[in-house]
Design a protein around this motif. Sequence first.
Motif, PDB file in Angstrom:
ATOM      1  N   THR A   1       0.827  -1.204   0.000  1.00 48.94           N
ATOM      2  CA  THR A   1       0.000   0.000   0.000  1.00 48.94           C
ATOM      3  C   THR A   1       0.864   1.258   0.000  1.00 48.94           C
ATOM      4  OG1 THR A   1      -1.790  -1.116   1.181  1.00 48.94           O
ATOM      5  CG2 THR A   1      -1.769   1.297   1.262  1.00 48.94           C
ATOM      6  N   ASP A   2       0.570   2.133  -0.933  1.00 49.19           N
ATOM      7  CA  ASP A   2       1.184   3.464  -0.976  1.00 49.19           C
ATOM      8  C   ASP A   2       0.214   4.394  -0.266  1.00 49.19           C
ATOM      9  OD1 ASP A   2       2.131   5.973  -1.570  1.00 49.19           O
ATOM     10  OD2 ASP A   2       2.415   5.605  -3.712  1.00 49.19           O
ATOM     11  N   ALA A   3       0.390   4.529   1.048  1.00 52.52           N
ATOM     12  CA  ALA A   3      -0.561   5.287   1.862  1.00 52.52           C
ATOM     13  C   ALA A   3      -0.613   6.756   1.446  1.00 52.52           C
ATOM     14  CB  ALA A   3      -0.191   5.167   3.340  1.00 52.52           C
ATOM     15  N   GLU A   4       0.511   7.291   1.038  1.00 52.94           N
ATOM     16  CA  GLU A   4       0.566   8.704   0.655  1.00 52.94           C
ATOM     17  C   GLU A   4      -0.353   8.999  -0.522  1.00 52.94           C
ATOM     18  OE1 GLU A   4       3.853  11.978  -0.968  1.00 52.94           O
ATOM     19  OE2 GLU A   4       4.510  10.009  -0.249  1.00 52.94           O
ATOM     20  N   ASN A   5      -0.405   8.075  -1.473  1.00 52.35           N
ATOM     21  CA  ASN A   5      -1.200   8.279  -2.681  1.00 52.35           C
ATOM     22  C   ASN A   5      -2.496   7.480  -2.697  1.00 52.35           C
ATOM     23  OD1 ASN A   5       0.614  10.096  -4.182  1.00 52.35           O
ATOM     24  ND2 ASN A   5       2.025   8.364  -4.095  1.00 52.35           N
ATOM     25  N   LYS A   6      -2.847   6.863  -1.566  1.00 52.36           N
ATOM     26  CA  LYS A   6      -4.093   6.097  -1.425  1.00 52.36           C
ATOM     27  C   LYS A   6      -4.263   5.063  -2.534  1.00 52.36           C
ATOM     28  CE  LYS A   6      -7.004   9.276   1.222  1.00 52.36           C
ATOM     29  NZ  LYS A   6      -8.325   9.960   1.264  1.00 52.36           N
ATOM     30  N   ARG A   7      -3.241   4.233  -2.701  1.00 52.04           N
ATOM     31  CA  ARG A   7      -3.331   3.194  -3.716  1.00 52.04           C
ATOM     32  C   ARG A   7      -2.540   1.969  -3.268  1.00 52.04           C
ATOM     33  NH1 ARG A   7       1.034   2.999  -7.392  1.00 52.04           N
ATOM     34  NH2 ARG A   7      -0.358   2.127  -8.971  1.00 52.04           N
ATOM     35  N   LYS A   8      -2.993   0.811  -3.752  1.00 54.69           N
ATOM     36  CA  LYS A   8      -2.254  -0.429  -3.548  1.00 54.69           C
ATOM     37  C   LYS A   8      -1.644  -0.831  -4.883  1.00 54.69           C
ATOM     38  CE  LYS A   8      -4.075  -3.544  -0.711  1.00 54.69           C
ATOM     39  NZ  LYS A   8      -5.024  -4.468  -0.038  1.00 54.69           N
ATOM     40  N   PHE A   9      -0.437  -1.366  -4.843  1.00 53.72           N
ATOM     41  CA  PHE A   9       0.164  -1.818  -6.086  1.00 53.72           C
ATOM     42  C   PHE A   9       0.636  -3.262  -5.949  1.00 53.72           C
ATOM     43  CE2 PHE A   9       3.424   0.582  -3.779  1.00 53.72           C
ATOM     44  CZ  PHE A   9       4.535  -0.259  -3.787  1.00 53.72           C
ATOM     45  N   VAL A  10       0.467  -3.974  -7.059  1.00 54.75           N
ATOM     46  CA  VAL A  10       0.799  -5.389  -7.113  1.00 54.75           C
ATOM     47  C   VAL A  10       2.198  -5.560  -7.700  1.00 54.75           C
ATOM     48  CG1 VAL A  10       0.134  -7.649  -8.035  1.00 54.75           C
ATOM     49  CG2 VAL A  10      -1.634  -5.977  -7.400  1.00 54.75           C
ATOM     50  N   CYS A  11       2.998  -6.380  -7.053  1.00 57.81           N
ATOM     51  CA  CYS A  11       4.338  -6.703  -7.532  1.00 57.81           C
ATOM     52  C   CYS A  11       4.350  -8.175  -7.959  1.00 57.81           C
ATOM     53  CB  CYS A  11       5.367  -6.478  -6.435  1.00 57.81           C
ATOM     54  SG  CYS A  11       5.266  -4.848  -5.649  1.00 57.81           S
ATOM     55  N   VAL A  12       4.883  -8.450  -9.117  1.00 54.37           N
ATOM     56  CA  VAL A  12       4.923  -9.815  -9.659  1.00 54.37           C
ATOM     57  C   VAL A  12       6.375 -10.146  -9.971  1.00 54.37           C
ATOM     58  CG1 VAL A  12       4.059 -11.380 -11.429  1.00 54.37           C
ATOM     59  CG2 VAL A  12       2.637  -9.452 -10.672  1.00 54.37           C
ATOM     60  N   ASP A  13       6.931 -11.107  -9.232  1.00 55.85           N
ATOM     61  CA  ASP A  13       8.359 -11.372  -9.358  1.00 55.85           C
ATOM     62  C   ASP A  13       8.652 -12.831  -8.989  1.00 55.85           C
ATOM     63  OD1 ASP A  13      11.107 -11.414  -9.311  1.00 55.85           O
ATOM     64  OD2 ASP A  13      11.338  -9.686  -7.995  1.00 55.85           O
ATOM     65  N   PRO A  14       9.091 -13.655  -9.943  1.00 55.93           N
ATOM     66  CA  PRO A  14       9.437 -15.040  -9.624  1.00 55.93           C
ATOM     67  C   PRO A  14      10.519 -15.164  -8.563  1.00 55.93           C
ATOM     68  CG  PRO A  14       9.269 -14.753 -12.001  1.00 55.93           C
ATOM     69  CD  PRO A  14       9.199 -13.386 -11.388  1.00 55.93           C
ATOM     70  N   HIS A  15      11.277 -14.100  -8.353  1.00 51.40           N
ATOM     71  CA  HIS A  15      12.345 -14.137  -7.361  1.00 51.40           C
ATOM     72  C   HIS A  15      11.855 -13.990  -5.922  1.00 51.40           C
ATOM     73  CE1 HIS A  15      15.600 -12.885 -10.507  1.00 51.40           C
ATOM     74  NE2 HIS A  15      15.448 -14.195 -10.440  1.00 51.40           N
ATOM     75  N   ASP A  16      10.566 -13.701  -5.730  1.00 50.44           N
ATOM     76  CA  ASP A  16      10.089 -13.447  -4.370  1.00 50.44           C
ATOM     77  C   ASP A  16       9.485 -14.673  -3.688  1.00 50.44           C
ATOM     78  OD1 ASP A  16       7.204 -13.735  -4.815  1.00 50.44           O
ATOM     79  OD2 ASP A  16       7.213 -11.758  -5.727  1.00 50.44           O
ATOM     80  N   ILE A  17       9.282 -15.771  -4.416  1.00 51.56           N
ATOM     81  CA  ILE A  17       8.548 -16.904  -3.872  1.00 51.56           C
ATOM     82  C   ILE A  17       9.318 -17.550  -2.714  1.00 51.56           C
ATOM     83  CG2 ILE A  17       9.484 -18.639  -5.456  1.00 51.56           C
ATOM     84  CD1 ILE A  17       6.580 -19.738  -5.661  1.00 51.56           C
ATOM     85  N   PRO A  18       8.639 -17.826  -1.601  1.00 48.51           N
ATOM     86  CA  PRO A  18       9.325 -18.485  -0.481  1.00 48.51           C
ATOM     87  C   PRO A  18       9.922 -19.827  -0.902  1.00 48.51           C
ATOM     88  CG  PRO A  18       7.225 -17.588   0.242  1.00 48.51           C
ATOM     89  CD  PRO A  18       7.255 -17.458  -1.257  1.00 48.51           C
TER      90      PRO A  18
END
Length: 383
Positions: free
Chosen positions: A154-171
Amino acid sequence: MSQRMILNETSYFGAGAIDNLVKEVKGRNLGKALVVTDKELVKYQVVAKVTQLLDNHGLPYAVFDETVANPTIEVVQKGIQAYKAEAANYIIAIGGGSPIDTAKAIGIIINNPEYADVRSLEGAVATAKRSVPIIAIPTTAGTAAEVTINYVITDAENKRKFVCVDPHDIPVVAIVDPVMMSSMPKSLTAATGMDALTHAIEGYITKAAWELTDMLHLKAIEIISRSLRGAVNNEPIGREGMALGQYIAGMGFSNVGLGLVHGMAHPLGAFYDTPHGVANAILLPTVMAYNAGYTGEKYRDIAKAMGVTGTEAMSLQEARNAAVAAVRQLSLDVGIPAHLREVGVKEVDIPALAISAFEDVCTDGNPRDTSIAEIDKLYRAIY
């Protein structure tokens, strides 16, 4: 056309699965953990079920418990500072989607410091290095963050949520133990369960769906539909079913994306801190009806998977109506509100919500192309 599937290296399921944690930590020679979680899970001794195992085997760790629902850029940056200050080598994420998403952002930025602003991770970013190792231990049955390549900040300053998609983040490891979920209150169980159902249904009808993910999503719909009511009543068989069903849904949607329900739910979390599962559940039946004419025979499959009888004899429109009705009834049965005004949404904000939803990365996957004007109408129909 080629297709891609990315899943965990290792996952454990069932009551007592948490006992595999020590074996994984020692076998991977991981060093010191930063336990990423929230204060409520610490307060109610859920985190202690994990840290006691670490203590018993002399495994070092530090606890970062400042994650929040709809995790913010600021929380991620605090977590990065904590990871560095504690000289940690890996992360154990304990909680629902919020702690696990926070852990993913921390882990990615530690090994890819050029993204320290967090905002630059939005979308499908080609990071150069894998996240630090993450062992994910979900305490809710809904987000499937432990098996997905997605996370939401969540970008609280701009009142928006953004989705990140990255194969490198998977546990690297997921430990899906229904006992870790047994302390969830009814309302959270219902909300996260409906989130899982939304993942399964949207993943099944999204533009990128294909045979392998269709198989996963239909099975997930079946398991979730028969398990959620029992899980809300804290029945062990319901808890175990939901733990598995939400994970199977995650295996699918992580690889093919979602749709308009999630596109419309994300702004509600950014504007009002609406619990993500509640937002999805309120939106799902209406958006399903909106999409029905663009889904072929798939709603017949959904209705059948949800236990509706006689679907083969129904006309296509009857089957579509039956699928929407089954979703609406399940949501009602587990106590989800029916209207957006019941969760604090303000009618005056709908034009801004519609713009944000239209721009959300999930919206592109919807089977029916849409517009800001149509999304505005959908919000008002549910208001």
